[in-house]
Design an enzyme around this catalytic site. Structure first.
Site, PDB file in Angstrom:
ATOM      1  N   GLN A  34     -31.270  54.503 -10.363  1.00  0.00           N
ATOM      2  CA  GLN A  34     -30.255  55.529 -10.126  1.00  0.00           C
ATOM      3  C   GLN A  34     -29.134  54.988  -9.252  1.00  0.00           C
ATOM      4  OE1 GLN A  34     -32.861  58.464  -8.407  1.00  0.00           O
ATOM      5  NE2 GLN A  34     -33.762  56.938  -7.047  1.00  0.00           N
ATOM      6  N   HIS A  65     -37.390  69.834   4.922  1.00  0.00           N
ATOM      7  CA  HIS A  65     -38.591  69.026   5.159  1.00  0.00           C
ATOM      8  C   HIS A  65     -39.667  69.798   5.931  1.00  0.00           C
ATOM      9  CE1 HIS A  65     -35.793  65.440   4.377  1.00  0.00           C
ATOM     10  NE2 HIS A  65     -36.611  65.548   3.358  1.00  0.00           N
ATOM     11  N   ASP A  89     -36.683  59.228   1.631  1.00  0.00           N
ATOM     12  CA  ASP A  89     -35.918  59.258   2.884  1.00  0.00           C
ATOM     13  C   ASP A  89     -36.836  59.359   4.100  1.00  0.00           C
ATOM     14  OD1 ASP A  89     -36.363  62.225   3.323  1.00  0.00           O
ATOM     15  OD2 ASP A  89     -35.311  62.264   1.411  1.00  0.00           O
ATOM     16  N   GLU A 109     -43.186  56.448  -3.923  1.00  0.00           N
ATOM     17  CA  GLU A 109     -41.765  56.522  -4.257  1.00  0.00           C
ATOM     18  C   GLU A 109     -41.490  55.527  -5.389  1.00  0.00           C
ATOM     19  OE1 GLU A 109     -38.712  58.191  -3.182  1.00  0.00           O
ATOM     20  OE2 GLU A 109     -38.001  56.889  -4.796  1.00  0.00           O
ATOM     21  N   GLY A 142     -44.769  58.319  -9.700  1.00  0.00           N
ATOM     22  CA  GLY A 142     -45.773  59.280  -9.242  1.00  0.00           C
ATOM     23  C   GLY A 142     -46.808  59.615 -10.308  1.00  0.00           C
ATOM     24  N   ASP A 159     -41.832  65.954  -3.437  1.00  0.00           N
ATOM     25  CA  ASP A 159     -40.495  65.950  -2.822  1.00  0.00           C
ATOM     26  C   ASP A 159     -39.576  65.165  -3.764  1.00  0.00           C
ATOM     27  OD1 ASP A 159     -38.345  65.983  -1.147  1.00  0.00           O
ATOM     28  OD2 ASP A 159     -39.205  64.655   0.362  1.00  0.00           O
ATOM     29  N   ASP A 162     -34.111  66.626  -8.844  1.00  0.00           N
ATOM     30  CA  ASP A 162     -34.155  67.587  -9.947  1.00  0.00           C
ATOM     31  C   ASP A 162     -34.646  66.851 -11.194  1.00  0.00           C
ATOM     32  OD1 ASP A 162     -32.879  70.222  -8.962  1.00  0.00           O
ATOM     33  OD2 ASP A 162     -31.622  68.660  -8.117  1.00  0.00           O
TER      34      ASP A 162
HETATM   35  N1  AG3 Z   1     -34.937  66.620  -3.125  1.00  0.00           N
HETATM   36  C1  AG3 Z   1     -34.475  67.900  -3.573  1.00  0.00           C
HETATM   37  C2  AG3 Z   1     -33.047  67.936  -3.949  1.00  0.00           C
HETATM   38  C3  AG3 Z   1     -32.752  69.168  -4.702  1.00  0.00           C
HETATM   39  C4  AG3 Z   1     -31.322  69.278  -5.004  1.00  0.00           C
HETATM   40  N2  AG3 Z   1     -31.151  70.356  -5.900  1.00  0.00           N
HETATM   41  C5  AG3 Z   1     -30.234  71.286  -5.780  1.00  0.00           C
HETATM   42  N3  AG3 Z   1     -29.317  71.207  -4.874  1.00  0.00           N
HETATM   43  N4  AG3 Z   1     -30.278  72.310  -6.573  1.00  0.00           N
HETATM   44  C6  AG3 Z   1     -34.595  66.269  -1.835  1.00  0.00           C
HETATM   45  C7  AG3 Z   1     -35.282  65.083  -1.329  1.00  0.00           C
HETATM   46  C8  AG3 Z   1     -35.262  65.127   0.146  1.00  0.00           C
HETATM   47  N5  AG3 Z   1     -36.368  64.473   0.727  1.00  0.00           N
END
Ligand code: AG3
Length: 298
Positions: A34, A65, A89, A109, A142, A159, A162
Site C-alpha cells: 500500500q 485504541h 502503529d 501485521e 492475518g 485493528d 477498511d
Molecule cells: N484502522 C481503522 C481505520 C478506519 C478508517 N475508516 C473510516 N474512517 N471510515 C485504524 C488503525 C489504527 N490502529
C-alpha cells in the site's frame, strides 16, 4: 518550511471526502502492499494515511485504541493472551499491555513498513510498546496466521483498515471461523467496523458473517474525530453472552484494580457505548445490500 499541501482522503468513492492540511510531510512512500503517508496537521498532529485513508492521528488515537482494547479486556476480566490483527502503529498494543494480567500480546501485521514508519514518525502512539518483553510481533497476513497457529487466545482484536485494501481477507467468514477456533472458552473477538452512517454495508455484512460463527454478536461505538461521518462502530462477538453484559460494578472493580489509566475509556462509557441508535441496531439485523461503486465494492 515545506509549502502547505492539502491531502484529500480517498474513502467514500467519489461522493464526499475530508481534507487535511499537511504542514509537513514526514513520509510518502509505497510498500509492497500500500501507499504510506505521514503528515502533520495542526489539529490532529501527526497523521498516518494508508492508501489515502486516515488510519490514526496523534491527537485522537486514544479514543479508538482505548475502546478497541479496553472494552473486550475489561469485559473478559482475566485475559492473559491477546491477539491483535493489524494495528501496525502499535496504539492497540500499547493499550493492551497496560493490563497487568496480560502475559503476551501477539501483533500480526501484514506490512512491516507500517510498523517501521510508525516507530520512526509516530512514537507517541505506541509509546515504546514494541519494546515490551510481552509483545510478540509477527509479520504475516492475518488469515494465514490464524489458519496455521496452534496458539490460543482469550481476546482477539481486529485493528484493520477498511476492506478495500490488503485487509479485505480480515472481513471474511473464513477468517472469523479461524479466529473463533483459536479462542479459549469465554473468549471475545472485537473488530473495527467503519463509520456506519457512511459505510452501512460494512457493519451489516460483518454482523451477518459473525453471526454464522459466534452465538452472541453485538456492537458498540465511539466518535473518533478523524474518521469522518459520525460514530465508528466496533463489533463484539463471543460465545459467552454474559461477557457482553458484564455489570457496572464488576467493570469498575476490574478497572480500579488493574491500575490502567485512560483518557476516554471508563466503565460507564463502556456500558453506554453498547446503546445503539435505531439505525445502527437495524443495520446489525439487516441483510447486507449488494455492493456499489460508492460502497467501495463492499
Ligand atoms: N484502522 C481503522 C481505520 C478506519 C478508517 N475508516 C473510516 N474512517 N471510515 C485504524 C488503525 C489504527 N490502529
Amino acid at each position: 518550511m515545506n509549502e502547505a499541501r492539502w491531502v484529500e482522503e480517498k474513502l467514500h468513492g467519489a461522493t464526499v471526502s475530508q481534507r487535511l492540511r499537511a504542514d509537513r510531510v514526514l513520509l510518502d512512500r509505497k510498500s509492497g502492499f500500500q501507499e504510506l503517508l505521514v503528515i502533520e496537521n495542526p489539529i490532529f498532529g501527526r497523521t498516518l494515511l494508508l492508501d489515502g485513508v486516515v488510519q490514526t492521528t496523534e491527537r485522537d488515537e486514544f479514543i479508538y485504541h482505548e475502546m478497541l482494547a479496553h472494552v473486550p479486556l475489561f469485559a473478559h476480566g482475566s485475559a492473559r493472551r491477546v491477539l491483535i490483527i493489524g494495528g501496525g502503529d502499535g496504539g492497540t498494543l500499547e493499550e493492551v499491555l497496560k493490563h497487568p494480567n496480560v502475559e503476551q500480546a501477539t501483533l500480526v501485521e501484514i506490512d512491516e513498513t507500517v510498523i517501521a514508519a510508525s516507530r520512526e514518525h509516530l512514537p507517541e502512539i505506541a509509546k515504546g510498546a514494541f519494546d515490551d518483553p510481552r509483545a510478540r510481533v509477527v509479520i504475516e497476513d492475518g488469515l494465514s496466521f490464524v489458519r496455521a497457529t496452534g496458539d490460543r487466545f482469550d481476546v482477539v482484536i481486529i485493528d484493520s483498515t477498511d476492506p478495500q485494501g490488503p485487509g479485505w481477507r480480515l472481513f471474511t467468514t473464513a477468517f472469523y471461523t479461524h479466529c473463533r477456533s483459536r479462542l479459549n472458552p469465554g473468549g471475545i473477538l472485537v473488530a473495527q467496523c467503519g463509520v456506519p452512517f457512511m459505510q452501512p454495508n460494512e457493519l451489516s455484512s460483518v454482523a451477518c458473517r459473525l453471526r454464522q460463527v459466534f452465538r452472541e454478536v453485538s456492537a458498540y461505538r465511539a466518535a473518533v474525530p478523524s474518521y469522518y461521518g459520525g460514530d465508528m462502530a466496533f463489533v463484539f462477538a463471543t460465545d459467552d453472552a454474559a461477557k457482553r453484559r458484564t455489570p457496572l460494578d464488576v467493570l469498575e472493580r476490574r478497572f480500579e484494580t488493574s491500575g490502567v489509566t485512560t483518557r476516554y475509556y471508563l466503565p460507564e462509557v463502556h456500558l453506554a457505548a453498547f446503546a445503539l441508535p435505531r439505525f445502527i441496531r437495524d443495520l446489525m439485523a439487516s441483510r447486507p445490500q449488494p455492493a456499489t461503486a460508492e460502497s467501495g465494492g463492499f
